[in-house]
Design a protein around this motif. Structure first.
Motif, PDB file in Angstrom:
ATOM      1  N   TYR A   1      -0.063  18.235   2.482  1.00 50.77           N
ATOM      2  CA  TYR A   1      -0.679  18.908   3.631  1.00 50.77           C
ATOM      3  C   TYR A   1      -1.399  20.164   3.171  1.00 50.77           C
ATOM      4  CZ  TYR A   1      -1.045  21.650   7.930  1.00 50.77           C
ATOM      5  OH  TYR A   1      -1.509  22.412   8.976  1.00 50.77           O
ATOM      6  N   ASP A   2      -2.680  20.232   3.453  1.00 48.74           N
ATOM      7  CA  ASP A   2      -3.491  21.408   3.103  1.00 48.74           C
ATOM      8  C   ASP A   2      -3.929  22.078   4.405  1.00 48.74           C
ATOM      9  OD1 ASP A   2      -5.193  23.330   2.160  1.00 48.74           O
ATOM     10  OD2 ASP A   2      -6.401  21.982   0.925  1.00 48.74           O
ATOM     11  N   ALA A   3      -3.304  23.216   4.711  1.00 48.95           N
ATOM     12  CA  ALA A   3      -3.579  23.901   5.977  1.00 48.95           C
ATOM     13  C   ALA A   3      -4.991  24.475   6.043  1.00 48.95           C
ATOM     14  CB  ALA A   3      -2.562  25.016   6.192  1.00 48.95           C
TER      15      ALA A   3
ATOM     16  N   LYS B   1      -7.738  22.923   5.241  1.00 46.59           N
ATOM     17  CA  LYS B   1      -8.690  21.903   5.661  1.00 46.59           C
ATOM     18  C   LYS B   1      -8.568  21.663   7.162  1.00 46.59           C
ATOM     19  CE  LYS B   1      -8.901  19.447   1.239  1.00 46.59           C
ATOM     20  NZ  LYS B   1      -8.711  18.141   0.560  1.00 46.59           N
ATOM     21  N   LYS B   2      -9.647  21.840   7.886  1.00 48.81           N
ATOM     22  CA  LYS B   2      -9.658  21.681   9.329  1.00 48.81           C
ATOM     23  C   LYS B   2     -10.166  20.291   9.698  1.00 48.81           C
ATOM     24  CE  LYS B   2      -8.314  25.915   9.712  1.00 48.81           C
ATOM     25  NZ  LYS B   2      -6.914  26.198  10.095  1.00 48.81           N
ATOM     26  N   ALA B   3      -9.256  19.438  10.125  1.00 47.96           N
ATOM     27  CA  ALA B   3      -9.653  18.076  10.486  1.00 47.96           C
ATOM     28  C   ALA B   3      -8.516  17.414  11.254  1.00 47.96           C
ATOM     29  CB  ALA B   3      -9.983  17.264   9.240  1.00 47.96           C
ATOM     30  N   ALA B   4      -8.850  16.311  11.924  1.00 44.71           N
ATOM     31  CA  ALA B   4      -7.813  15.526  12.594  1.00 44.71           C
ATOM     32  C   ALA B   4      -6.932  14.883  11.532  1.00 44.71           C
ATOM     33  CB  ALA B   4      -8.462  14.464  13.473  1.00 44.71           C
ATOM     34  N   LEU B   5      -5.638  14.785  11.812  1.00 40.28           N
ATOM     35  CA  LEU B   5      -4.678  14.281  10.831  1.00 40.28           C
ATOM     36  C   LEU B   5      -4.120  12.934  11.268  1.00 40.28           C
ATOM     37  CD1 LEU B   5      -2.701  17.616  10.287  1.00 40.28           C
ATOM     38  CD2 LEU B   5      -4.581  16.728   8.889  1.00 40.28           C
ATOM     39  N   HIS B   6      -4.113  11.991  10.352  1.00 37.98           N
ATOM     40  CA  HIS B   6      -3.509  10.688  10.612  1.00 37.98           C
ATOM     41  C   HIS B   6      -2.045  10.762  10.176  1.00 37.98           C
ATOM     42  CE1 HIS B   6      -7.244   8.427  11.539  1.00 37.98           C
ATOM     43  NE2 HIS B   6      -7.789   9.415  10.834  1.00 37.98           N
ATOM     44  N   VAL B   7      -1.137  10.713  11.143  1.00 37.19           N
ATOM     45  CA  VAL B   7       0.284  10.912  10.876  1.00 37.19           C
ATOM     46  C   VAL B   7       1.093   9.752  11.448  1.00 37.19           C
ATOM     47  CG1 VAL B   7       0.017  13.418  10.923  1.00 37.19           C
ATOM     48  CG2 VAL B   7       0.614  12.216  13.027  1.00 37.19           C
ATOM     49  N   ARG B   8       2.396   9.803  11.206  1.00 41.10           N
ATOM     50  CA  ARG B   8       3.339   8.858  11.809  1.00 41.10           C
ATOM     51  C   ARG B   8       4.468   9.634  12.456  1.00 41.10           C
ATOM     52  NH1 ARG B   8       2.977   3.499  10.565  1.00 41.10           N
ATOM     53  NH2 ARG B   8       1.402   2.942   9.028  1.00 41.10           N
ATOM     54  N   LYS B   9       4.961   9.152  13.584  1.00 39.05           N
ATOM     55  CA  LYS B   9       6.102   9.801  14.226  1.00 39.05           C
ATOM     56  C   LYS B   9       7.320   9.642  13.336  1.00 39.05           C
ATOM     57  CE  LYS B   9       6.845  10.045  18.497  1.00 39.05           C
ATOM     58  NZ  LYS B   9       7.191   9.808  19.928  1.00 39.05           N
ATOM     59  N   ALA B  10       8.041  10.740  13.126  1.00 37.53           N
ATOM     60  CA  ALA B  10       9.161  10.717  12.193  1.00 37.53           C
ATOM     61  C   ALA B  10      10.293   9.807  12.658  1.00 37.53           C
ATOM     62  CB  ALA B  10       9.692  12.140  11.987  1.00 37.53           C
ATOM     63  N   ASP B  11      10.449   9.634  13.977  1.00 34.69           N
ATOM     64  CA  ASP B  11      11.571   8.846  14.465  1.00 34.69           C
ATOM     65  C   ASP B  11      11.289   7.351  14.512  1.00 34.69           C
ATOM     66  OD1 ASP B  11       9.732   8.992  16.468  1.00 34.69           O
ATOM     67  OD2 ASP B  11      11.149   9.501  18.055  1.00 34.69           O
ATOM     68  N   SER B  12      10.007   6.972  14.585  1.00 29.47           N
ATOM     69  CA  SER B  12       9.687   5.547  14.741  1.00 29.47           C
ATOM     70  C   SER B  12       8.680   5.012  13.738  1.00 29.47           C
ATOM     71  CB  SER B  12       9.153   5.295  16.155  1.00 29.47           C
ATOM     72  OG  SER B  12       7.914   5.974  16.352  1.00 29.47           O
ATOM     73  N   GLY B  13       7.915   5.905  13.121  1.00 27.47           N
ATOM     74  CA  GLY B  13       6.884   5.461  12.198  1.00 27.47           C
ATOM     75  C   GLY B  13       5.593   5.072  12.883  1.00 27.47           C
TER      76      GLY B  13
ATOM     77  N   LEU C   1      -0.269   7.952  14.653  1.00 28.66           N
ATOM     78  CA  LEU C   1      -0.939   8.810  15.626  1.00 28.66           C
ATOM     79  C   LEU C   1      -2.046   9.588  14.923  1.00 28.66           C
ATOM     80  CD1 LEU C   1       2.151  10.442  17.404  1.00 28.66           C
ATOM     81  CD2 LEU C   1       0.737   8.621  18.345  1.00 28.66           C
ATOM     82  N   VAL C   2      -2.944  10.149  15.710  1.00 22.08           N
ATOM     83  CA  VAL C   2      -3.939  11.084  15.199  1.00 22.08           C
ATOM     84  C   VAL C   2      -3.762  12.386  15.969  1.00 22.08           C
ATOM     85  CG1 VAL C   2      -6.383  11.581  14.859  1.00 22.08           C
ATOM     86  CG2 VAL C   2      -5.559   9.220  14.675  1.00 22.08           C
ATOM     87  N   VAL C   3      -3.512  13.482  15.247  1.00 24.58           N
ATOM     88  CA  VAL C   3      -3.259  14.768  15.900  1.00 24.58           C
ATOM     89  C   VAL C   3      -4.216  15.817  15.352  1.00 24.58           C
ATOM     90  CG1 VAL C   3      -0.831  14.248  16.319  1.00 24.58           C
ATOM     91  CG2 VAL C   3      -1.492  15.416  14.213  1.00 24.58           C
ATOM     92  N   SER C   4      -4.435  16.846  16.137  1.00 30.69           N
ATOM     93  CA  SER C   4      -5.294  17.948  15.712  1.00 30.69           C
ATOM     94  C   SER C   4      -4.533  18.854  14.746  1.00 30.69           C
ATOM     95  CB  SER C   4      -5.749  18.757  16.927  1.00 30.69           C
ATOM     96  OG  SER C   4      -6.383  19.954  16.510  1.00 30.69           O
ATOM     97  N   ASP C   5      -5.198  19.300  13.698  1.00 29.84           N
ATOM     98  CA  ASP C   5      -4.562  20.191  12.725  1.00 29.84           C
ATOM     99  C   ASP C   5      -4.196  21.535  13.350  1.00 29.84           C
ATOM    100  OD1 ASP C   5      -7.530  20.557  12.722  1.00 29.84           O
ATOM    101  OD2 ASP C   5      -6.996  22.263  11.469  1.00 29.84           O
ATOM    102  N   GLN C   6      -4.851  21.870  14.490  1.00 32.00           N
ATOM    103  CA  GLN C   6      -4.578  23.147  15.152  1.00 32.00           C
ATOM    104  C   GLN C   6      -3.281  23.122  15.955  1.00 32.00           C
ATOM    105  OE1 GLN C   6      -8.029  24.123  17.486  1.00 32.00           O
ATOM    106  NE2 GLN C   6      -9.391  24.253  15.708  1.00 32.00           N
ATOM    107  N   ASN C   7      -2.719  21.943  16.143  1.00 29.12           N
ATOM    108  CA  ASN C   7      -1.512  21.818  16.966  1.00 29.12           C
ATOM    109  C   ASN C   7      -0.269  21.456  16.169  1.00 29.12           C
ATOM    110  OD1 ASN C   7      -2.977  22.350  19.323  1.00 29.12           O
ATOM    111  ND2 ASN C   7      -3.523  20.196  19.583  1.00 29.12           N
ATOM    112  N   VAL C   8      -0.304  21.658  14.850  1.00 33.34           N
ATOM    113  CA  VAL C   8       0.867  21.345  14.028  1.00 33.34           C
ATOM    114  C   VAL C   8       1.151  22.489  13.057  1.00 33.34           C
ATOM    115  CG1 VAL C   8       0.575  18.840  14.148  1.00 33.34           C
ATOM    116  CG2 VAL C   8      -0.549  20.124  12.327  1.00 33.34           C
ATOM    117  N   VAL C   9       2.413  22.590  12.649  1.00 32.66           N
ATOM    118  CA  VAL C   9       2.822  23.555  11.628  1.00 32.66           C
ATOM    119  C   VAL C   9       3.689  22.830  10.604  1.00 32.66           C
ATOM    120  CG1 VAL C   9       2.740  25.567  13.144  1.00 32.66           C
ATOM    121  CG2 VAL C   9       4.845  24.246  12.974  1.00 32.66           C
ATOM    122  N   LEU C  10       3.679  23.325   9.398  1.00 30.68           N
ATOM    123  CA  LEU C  10       4.456  22.723   8.321  1.00 30.68           C
ATOM    124  C   LEU C  10       5.940  23.066   8.480  1.00 30.68           C
ATOM    125  CD1 LEU C  10       4.508  21.256   5.551  1.00 30.68           C
ATOM    126  CD2 LEU C  10       4.185  23.503   4.495  1.00 30.68           C
ATOM    127  N   LEU C  11       6.793  22.065   8.336  1.00 33.62           N
ATOM    128  CA  LEU C  11       8.240  22.294   8.406  1.00 33.62           C
ATOM    129  C   LEU C  11       8.793  22.393   6.990  1.00 33.62           C
ATOM    130  CD1 LEU C  11      10.927  22.479   9.885  1.00 33.62           C
ATOM    131  CD2 LEU C  11      11.060  19.989   9.817  1.00 33.62           C
TER     132      LEU C  11
END
Length: 209
Positions: free
Chosen positions: A105-107, A109-121, A124-134
């Motif tokens: 994860y490179d914070a 870079k501003k772009a939509a992120l192709h991710v997977r839900k951790a509980d189900s896999g 999804l596609v989410v905005s980089d502005q709405n996520v933080v690194l855990l």
């Protein structure tokens, strides 16, 4: 008495057949995680291994047919609840949801992120502005076993942890719900109540002649 002796012997045999080699980690941020340990592993050692495993981000999901899918990636948290945006092509998010981003994860870079839900896999596609690194640094982890908080210098075997048993990991989430944030803000900004029996004096005190 004979029955007690037999049960004790069976217990010893089971212990020898299954020495402490692995524990399971229970945490919302660590799905289906297993950590290799042994009789010399301390709680502090386990925390470091959890931190390292989290950085590697090895995730595994199973579908209805039992097929597995493994992904190495970074865990992200939704920092806000948002609606799906068809124009931007992003999915709806719920604050606190966990996503897995395959790769690094490179914070910057501003772009939509192709991710997977951790509980189900589920992808999804989410905005980089709405996520933080855990992140899970060892110093901020709190481990417990059978409801008891574990100390760093304790040996897992001395605590009574057996092969494949579950240890709970607790940590402070970097995402705070809006209701809690507002509550804390109102408490911090609230004026202090004056003690009874004392009156506040406004203006300058008159000098005595």
């Amino acid at each position: 008495q004979n029955n007690a002796i037999v049960e004790m012997q069976l217990g010893l045999q089971r212990a020898k057949a299954h020495p402490l080699q692995r524990v399971r980690i229970a945490s919302t941020a660590l799905k289906t995680r297993q950590i290799l340990v042994d009789e010399t592993t301390k709680v502090a050692d386990l925390k470091k291994r959890i931190e390292e495993l989290h950085r590697k981000g090895e995730h595994e999901w199973f579908d209805e047919k039992g097929n597995s899918r493994r992904v190495k990636g970074t865990t992200l948290l939704a920092s806000a609840t948002t609606k799906a945006d068809e124009k931007a092509g992003t999915s709806a998010t719920r604050q606190g949801e966990e996503y897995v981003l395959e790769g690094h994860y490179d914070a910057s870079k501003k772009a939509a992120l192709h991710v997977r839900k951790a509980d189900s896999g589920r992808p999804l596609v989410v905005s980089d502005q709405n996520v933080v690194l855990l992140e899970l640094p060892a110093a901020k982890q709190r481990l417990s076993f059978n409801g008891k908080i574990l100390e760093d210098e304790q040996l897992l075997e001395e605590i009574g942890v057996q092969h494949d048993e579950e240890i709970v990991v607790e940590f402070e989430s970097p995402v705070m719900p809006d209701t809690l944030r507002k509550l804390r803000a109102s408490q911090e900004g609230a004026p202090k109540k004056e003690k009874k029996g004392k009156k506040s004096v406004k203006g300058k005190a008159k000098s005595k002649k």
